[in-house]
Structures are given as structure tokens and as C-alpha cells.
Design an enzyme around this catalytic site. Structure first.
Site, short mmCIF file in Angstrom:
data_model
loop_
_atom_site.label_atom_id
_atom_site.label_comp_id
_atom_site.label_asym_id
_atom_site.label_seq_id
_atom_site.Cartn_x
_atom_site.Cartn_y
_atom_site.Cartn_z
N ASP A 218 25.18 69.46 21.24
CA ASP A 218 25.26 68.00 21.23
C ASP A 218 26.09 67.48 22.41
O ASP A 218 27.16 68.03 22.69
CB ASP A 218 25.92 67.59 19.90
CG ASP A 218 25.90 66.10 19.65
OD1 ASP A 218 24.81 65.54 19.52
OD2 ASP A 218 27.00 65.50 19.58
N HIS B 15 15.99 62.32 16.78
CA HIS B 15 16.59 61.50 15.73
C HIS B 15 17.33 60.28 16.27
O HIS B 15 17.84 59.48 15.50
CB HIS B 15 17.56 62.36 14.91
CG HIS B 15 18.70 62.85 15.75
ND1 HIS B 15 18.53 63.76 16.76
CD2 HIS B 15 20.01 62.52 15.75
CE1 HIS B 15 19.70 63.97 17.35
NE2 HIS B 15 20.62 63.24 16.75
N ASP B 16 17.44 60.17 17.59
CA ASP B 16 18.12 59.02 18.21
C ASP B 16 17.14 58.04 18.84
O ASP B 16 17.55 57.02 19.39
CB ASP B 16 19.07 59.50 19.32
CG ASP B 16 20.21 60.37 18.80
OD1 ASP B 16 20.66 60.14 17.66
OD2 ASP B 16 20.64 61.28 19.53
N ASP C 96 22.83 72.81 15.20
CA ASP C 96 23.27 71.75 16.09
C ASP C 96 24.79 71.87 16.21
O ASP C 96 25.52 71.70 15.23
CB ASP C 96 22.90 70.40 15.44
CG ASP C 96 22.73 69.30 16.45
OD1 ASP C 96 23.48 69.26 17.42
OD2 ASP C 96 21.83 68.44 16.23
N GLU D 123 22.08 69.22 25.33
CA GLU D 123 21.76 67.80 25.44
C GLU D 123 22.59 67.20 26.58
O GLU D 123 23.82 67.27 26.56
CB GLU D 123 22.09 67.06 24.14
CG GLU D 123 21.66 65.59 24.20
CD GLU D 123 22.30 64.70 23.11
OE1 GLU D 123 21.68 63.68 22.78
OE2 GLU D 123 23.39 65.01 22.61
C1 GLC Z 1 24.22 62.94 20.21
C2 GLC Z 1 23.46 62.93 18.91
C3 GLC Z 1 23.67 61.61 18.22
C4 GLC Z 1 25.14 61.46 17.94
C5 GLC Z 1 25.97 61.63 19.21
C6 GLC Z 1 27.42 61.84 18.87
O1 GLC Z 1 23.72 62.05 21.13
O2 GLC Z 1 22.11 63.20 19.15
O3 GLC Z 1 22.93 61.49 17.05
O4 GLC Z 1 25.40 60.20 17.38
O5 GLC Z 1 25.58 62.74 19.95
O6 GLC Z 1 27.62 63.07 18.28
#
Ligand code: GLC
Ligand code: CA
Length: 546
Positions: free
Chosen positions: A207, A323-324, A106, A249
């Protein structure tokens, strides 16, 4: 391994792959400190091989003060001692490889931790060589450069008195945004990625990559004007020199932008990870906490739009969870009476589509959301939001209702391996409470029961390997306006497959025959046999047609 520079790999071997996401701190503790770690993952690789997945997306394990559970990295080239060492990481890569599994790291490139040496240096003076690695604006204390807000609450600007400047942070104060306009920073990032590629990682998840080209003066966070220029450079300098899976993402993607992110020429990423379907139970104009009932017709429209518009022009990730996000069986399924049926139904809809399926740890055994006391929540987003809303005068029970529905800790409770005190996750009290239902819902039980959700997922993964129509077929939505049934066809070279699912907890009159279809062979079915003329609660199947 990187001697062939800039050769675009077009074999697209990853198109029939299935990715499994691990949130390391909640997966398996191996040394009795209540926190999951890399050796814990190594112990469970046989389980993942049995499931049949091709790659593991590992949420961040690099050195971090853990303000946002590792999404605040203080050293991109070292492992946080909480998770193990670089040696453990190398062992994990090798052990996974032996089992035909790749490790995807990641990459958190939008921001670093404020404890990264770059930031510590940057704060020393305006002419420090690292100063320009971050985003600064001159100012006076108390008068923010503008009214932008951070994702985890409060202003997006933080005052540094020694410099008489504010730094910009889209997430927490401890996650200062990196300045992608600086070519020196970009080069440093590429070298770091090449270093990981040399260690044998099989790919990367990027990310919040759509936020790197921010323009705070214009209040632009995602999709900044230079975004795709940066991504193309990043891809060319790094990923394209190896044979990797990369996934970006992008909360702000639409299908047109997805054509860029996942262009078939490999100029950006292998695929995009976008959320349009996920946002459908949020009140328009509200925050994620302002929930509304899911509009099922809209869900069908959105998922179908992505299927049709990316076919031949891009590649999508297929997911319900990460995970979110809350656990899908609690969100849009039924986590009580029909937990098994609805978990399988949701999996059937998703895995029947074109794209690369992602399974989030615990999804394969139908893990559910939790309802904890506020003190038991650990996530910075939840904790800050609770405080903020209570201060604004919201009723505690209303705020808790939002947390139960959408809180990120729903996904972060320890994996339920067995029915022992800490669910086989650890021998001591874990960093976050185990879900009470671990007595019934756990891996041990799932492996003993031939009809379990686990074996259903295993079969779905196999089907993708054996049936090219699942990977390459086109897509056609059926029964568009039906308020209960999600049905679609996939077609490839004269072969026709149908996916049918009852999304609700009641019997729905339905007959494939009357729709003009004749089943040649059921590929998978979450009930033992058909009930003529009806779909039972959450009934779902895939079938090859004559
Ligand atoms: C992404 C991750 C999340 C994190 C955010 C900031 O959305 O999936 O868990 O808090 O980025 O890095
Ligand atoms: Ca541990």
C-alpha cells in the site's frame, strides 16, 4: 520454507498470471452480520477458479478499528474478528492453494492505526522505546510544524498535549505515519512479513509504498530520497527469500521510477501499480474531485508510453479498477445501452497489453457506479470531502456530481451474486447499500448467459495462458491520432497480433484490410461477426494476422 536466503527468483512465472482483487467487506457475508468475511470468500473460491485467475489480492483483513476500512491496522499478525480468525485465514490459504490460487496480502506499511500498541506506547513518553516508530515534531498547540494537508482532509499534523509534540499523518488522524528511518521498526516489519510468508501467502501488495520515505520538513510525501534504499532492503530481507508476486502501489511513479520498482533483477518488486492513465479525467492542478472529460488521444499516448518504456526493462500492472476507483464501465464505457459491449471493449484493450492484468471484484460481470443520498456513503474520504466542500460554499449538487463520478464507494457496494433482496451477498441489510440494478446485473445471470461479460473475461484469461505474444510481445500503437479507435500490434518471433477497439458509442468507418492487415484468426470479438467497413459501437477484438 525460507532456508534459501536471498536467492533471486528469475523464472518470472507470474508474468502470465491474472490477479483478482477482493475487497473482503463487500464480497460475501457468511454469518449474517451484513459484512463480508473470510469464510464467505472460501465459499466463492470455486467461482474464482472457474474464472481462471491465478491469485487473489485481498484488501486488508488484519485487526483494525476500520477508520479507513482496514487500511488502518492495529495488529499486523491477527485477523479482525469482523472477517474471521487466523484459522479462517489459514483455511483460505490452503483452500485457494488446492485450486491453484495464491493469496496476496495487502501490506499497509506507511502508517499503522493509532490503536496499534506501538502507537499507544509511543504516546506515553518521548523516551518510550516505541516513540521513534512514528514521526514527531516538537511545537506549541495551534501552530503546526508546517501547512501540509492530510489526504482525507485537515492538517497532516495532530497535537498530543501530554508530549508537547505533533505526530505526522498523511491519511486520517487515526493513521499515524510510521518512521522508516528507524532500523528497529524496519526489522520488526520484516519479521512480520516473514511470519506471513511462513503461513504460505503467495505474495503481497504494498500500500502507498512510494510514501514511506517521507520528509515532512521538506514537505516531501512520495519519492523521498531514501525510498529505493528502503525498498531494496525490504525486498532482500523478505520477498527474495520466497517465490512471491509483489506489487507496489505508487501514485507518484513515472516510467523511470518504474524501472527501479520492477527491475528485472528482482531487487525491489515484481511489478508496479501506477495511475498515470487513471488521472486523465482530472483537471490539471485540481483534486481528484475536479473532473474533466477524458482526453482519449492522451489515454492512448499514456498507455502506449508505459508499454514501450517498460518492455524488457520492467513490469507493469494492467488495471482499470480497484477499491479506490469508480467502476470503469460507468466511467469510460456506457453503463446503459452498451454496458455489455463497452465492458468487453475496455477489457479487450487492457488484456491485450503487456503486464499483469488485475480484475477488481464485480468487474467481470460489469458492475456499475451508484448514485446514493449523501447519508448512505460510508467512505471516510467521501464523507470528509463532502463536509469540507460544503463548508467552503460549494453547491451540494456539484459535490454530489463529483461523488457519483469518483467516490470510492462506487467500487465498494456488495457483489451482486443473484437477484434476491440483498443480492445473495448477505441475509441481512449489508453495511453499505446494494446497487438497485442487482435484479439484472448479477453473477447468476452472467453464468447462465454464454455471451456474458463473465465468459468474455474467462476467455481473455485463457488467451494469456495460450498465447506467448500476449505476455512477451512488443507493442506498437496504430492510428495514433484517430479520435475513436484504439488499435495496436503485438509482435513476437514473427507472430503478429492486432487489437482493435472502438472507444465510442457510434459506428466508425474502418477496415483492417485497408490498413494493410489480413486476419488469420480472431482470438476474441465482442460482436458475433464483422460488419464490413465499420466498427460498431464499442466493437473490439483481438486477431492473429497473416
Ligand atoms: C491506498 C489504499 C487506500 C487507502 C490509502 C491509505 O491508496 O488503496 O484505500 O485509503 O492507501 O492506506
Ligand atoms: Ca460476516
Amino acid at each position: 520454507m525460507n532456508n534459501e536466503k536471498n536467492v533471486v527468483d528469475t523464472s518470472n512465472w507470474w508474468k502470465n498470471s491474472v490477479v483478482y482483487q477482493i475487497y473482503p467487506r463487500s464480497f460475501q457475508d457468511s454469518n449474517g452480520d451484513g459484512i463480508g468475511d473470510l469464510q464467505g470468500i472460501i465459499k466463492r473460491l470455486d467461482y474464482l477458479q472457474d474464472l481462471g485467475i491465478d491469485a487473489i489480492w485481498l484488501s486488508p483483513v488484519c485487526k483494525s478499528p476500520q477508520d479507513d476500512n482496514g487500511y488502518d491496522i492495529s495488529d499486523y499478525q491477527d485477523i479482525d474478528p469482523m472477517f474471521g480468525s487466523l484459522n479462517d485465514m489459514e483455511e483460505l490459504i490452503q483452500e485457494a492453494k488446492k485450486r491453484g490460487i495464491r493469496i496476496l496480502l495487502d501490506l499497509v506499511l506507511n502508517h499503522s492505526s493509532d490503536e496499534h500498541t506501538w502507537f499507544i506506547e509511543a504516546k506515553k513518553s518521548k523516551d518510550n522505546p516505541y516513540h521513534d516508530y512514528y514521526v514527531w515534531r516538537d511545537g506549541v498547540e495551534g501552530i503546526y510544524p508546517n501547512d501540509m494537508k492530510a489526504c482525507f482532509g485537515g492538517p497532516a499534523w495532530e497535537w498530543v498535549p501530554e508530549l508537547g509534540q505533533y505526530y505526522f499523518h498523511q491519511f486520517s488522524v487515526k493513521q499515524p505515519d510510521l518512521n522508516w528511518e528507524n532500523p528497529k521498526l524496519r526489522r520488526e516489519i520484516y519479521d512480520m512479513i516473514l511470519w506471513w510468508m511462513d503461513k504460505g501467502v503467495g505474495g503481497f501488495r504494498l500500500d502507498v509504498i512510494d510514501q514511506i520515505a517521507k520528509e515532512p520538513d521538506l514537505k516531501i510525501t512520495n519519492n523521498g530520497p531514501r525510498l529505493h534504499e528502503y525498498i531494496k532492503e525490504l525486498s532482500k530481507e523478505t520477498f527474495q527469500t520466497g517465490n512471491l508476486i509483489t506489487v507496489g502501489e505508487a501514485w507518484g511513479a513515472n516510467t523511470e521510477l518504474a524501472h527501479l520498482y520492477s527491475a528485472p533483477d528482482g531487487s525491489e518488486f515484481s511489478m508496479v501499480f501506477q495511475f498515470e492513465h487513471i488521472n486523465l479525467d482530472q483537471q490539471p492542478g485540481g483534486e481528484k474531485w475536479d473532473i474533466k472529460e477524458l482526453d482519449f488521444i492522451q489515454l492512448k499516448q499514456i498507455l502506449s508510453k508505459w508499454q514501450v518504456e517498460l518492455h524488457g526493462k520492467g513490469w507493469n500492472s494492467l488495471f482499470w479498477n480497484n477499491h479506490d476507483l469508480p467502476r470503469i464501465v460507468s466511467r469510460w464505457g456506457n453503463d446503459e445501452q452498451y454496458r455489455e459491449e463497452s465492458a468487453k471493449m475496455l477489457a479487450t484493450i487492457l488484456h491485450g497489453m503487456q503486464g499483469t492484468p488485475y480484475i477488481y471484484q464485480g468487474e467481470e460481470i460489469g458492475m456499475t457506479n451508484v448514485k446514493y443520498q449523501i447519508e448512505e456513503y460510508k467512505d471516510i474520504e467521501t464523507v470528509n470531502m463532502y463536509k469540507e466542500r460544503i463548508e467552503k460554499g460549494y453547491k451540494p449538487e456539484d459535490v454530489m456530481r463529483s461523488i457519483y463520478a469518483k467516490g470510492r464507494d462506487n467500487a465498494r457496494t456488495p457483489i451482486q451474486w443473484d437477484s434476491s433482496q440483498y443480492a445473495g451477498f448477505s441475509t441481512v441489510k449489508p453495511w453499505i447499500k446494494v446497487n438497485d440494478n442487482c435484479k439484472e446485473i448479477n453473477v447468476e445471470n452472467a453464468l447462465e448467459n454464454k455471451d456474458s461479460i463473465f465468459y468474455y473475461y474467462k476467455k481473455l484469461i485463457q488467451l494469456r495462458k495460450e498465447n506467448p505474444v500476449l505476455v512477451h510481445g512488443d507493442y506498437q500503437l496504430l492510428l495514433e491520432t484517430n479520435p475513436d479507435i484504439f488499435a495496436y500490434c503485438r509482435n513476437l518471433d514473427g507472430q503478429r497480433m492486432v487489437v482493435v477497439a472502438n472507444f465510442h458509442d457510434k459506428e466508425i468507418p474502418f477496415s483492417l484490410k485497408e490498413e494493410g492487415f489480413e486476419v488469420k484468426e480472431y482470438l476474441i470479438h465482442n460482436y458475433r461477426e464483422e460488419k464490413a467497413g465499420y466498427l460498431r459501437p464499442y466493437e473490439a477484438y483481438m486477431a492473429i494476422l497473416n
